[in-house]
Design a protein around this motif. Structure first.
Motif, mmCIF file in Angstrom:
data_model
loop_
_atom_site.group_PDB
_atom_site.id
_atom_site.type_symbol
_atom_site.label_atom_id
_atom_site.label_comp_id
_atom_site.label_asym_id
_atom_site.label_seq_id
_atom_site.Cartn_x
_atom_site.Cartn_y
_atom_site.Cartn_z
ATOM 1 N N LYS A 98 0.794 -1.216 -0.055
ATOM 2 C CA LYS A 98 -0.019 0.129 -0.049
ATOM 3 C C LYS A 98 0.836 1.012 0.072
ATOM 4 O O LYS A 98 0.430 2.273 -0.405
ATOM 5 C CB LYS A 98 -0.940 -0.039 1.193
ATOM 6 N N GLN A 99 2.098 1.009 0.558
ATOM 7 C CA GLN A 99 3.026 2.114 0.391
ATOM 8 C C GLN A 99 3.446 2.584 -0.965
ATOM 9 O O GLN A 99 3.677 3.523 -1.393
ATOM 10 C CB GLN A 99 3.883 2.176 1.451
ATOM 11 N N GLU A 102 0.607 4.146 -2.997
ATOM 12 C CA GLU A 102 0.587 5.620 -2.482
ATOM 13 C C GLU A 102 1.793 6.267 -3.364
ATOM 14 O O GLU A 102 1.380 7.338 -3.792
ATOM 15 C CB GLU A 102 0.832 5.783 -0.892
ATOM 16 N N GLU A 106 0.918 8.835 -6.501
ATOM 17 C CA GLU A 106 1.402 10.428 -6.562
ATOM 18 C C GLU A 106 2.355 10.658 -7.656
ATOM 19 O O GLU A 106 2.069 11.664 -8.225
ATOM 20 C CB GLU A 106 2.447 10.588 -5.367
#
Length: 243
Positions: A98-99, A102, A106
């Motif tokens: 999930k990081q 993210e 971006e």
């Protein structure tokens, strides 16, 4: 992203009639299949992302990365894991995914916000600025009282500038040129055109710098997340390989 989860040891450690152990093997193998497939996909996307030399291509590769990690996350979260100790390890891997997601989002967002900003356009912008400056120099081949004034502004331009300083340096040059009182003629005409080009092009250069910074920050977020992968996979291997 260097390590692949292997459950071969776990399979060998469990006897065919050990029901509890077989359940562990089955669940470890399910996790391993998803993790290994995800690692392979991210390896390829990471290589393509680093090889991309255009914001648009970076955006495409980042979107592919987002899709890959979302797919792996959904598959892992859909597993009905009952083996004690395995669920938190899977959760740790999902957290890492999930990081990465993210950071990928971006990159996609920043590229979309930048619009049709490409390396080709940036190069063309710099070329337009240089050509406008050359036109002023050419106009000064015929002696003029205005040429020393313009030359003084040119001389004040830094010999070396960082990416962050390019836009402000050209902006200052344009502002200083506007302050000059020049007589009508070739020098004034060329200088006026240079001022116009500076105003039009500096915006693009500054946008490019902002985009680059944003991409670097998002890339670091992805790198920081992926740096955790070896430990998470080692923990999974350690658990699944234990008797």
């Amino acid at each position: 992203m260097k390590t692949q989860l292997s459950t071969a040891a776990a399979v060998l450690l469990c006897g065919a009639f050990a029901v509890g152990c077989n359940s562990k093997v089955k669940e470890c193998n399910q996790v391993a299949d998803i993790v290994n497939e995800n690692v392979d996909a991210l390896h390829k996307i990471e290589r393509d992302l680093r090889a991309a030399n255009d914001p648009g291509e970076e955006g495409k590769q980042a979107q592919a990365m987002v899709t890959a990690v979302q797919d792996a996350t959904q598959k892992l979260e859909a597993l009905n894991i009952g083996t004690d100790g395995l669920k938190p390890l899977v959760a740790a891997y999902v957290s890492m995914l999930k990081q990465v997601e993210e950071g990928g989002k971006e990159i996609v967002s920043q590229v979309e916000a930048a619009g049709e900003l490409t390396d080709t356009k940036i190069d063309a912008t710099l070329e337009a600025l240089q050509n406008a400056q050359k036109a002023v120099v050419a106009a000064c081949e015929k002696p003029s009282d205005d040429c020393p004034k313009v030359a003084a502004v040119f001389d004040a331009f830094p010999n070396s500038v960082t990416d962050d300083e390019v836009g402000p340096a050209f902006s200052k040059m344009g502002a200083d040129l506007e302050k000059l009182e020049l007589a009508d003629g070739p020098v004034k005409t060329a200088t006026t055109e240079l001022i116009k080009v500076v105003k039009e092009k500096v915006v693009l250069l500054e946008k490019a710098v902002r985009l680059q910074k944003a991409l670097e920050a998002a890339g670091k977020k992805i790198d920081d997340a992926v740096a955790q992968e070896d430990k998470v996979v080692d923990d999974l291997n350690g658990f699944c390989g234990a008797g």
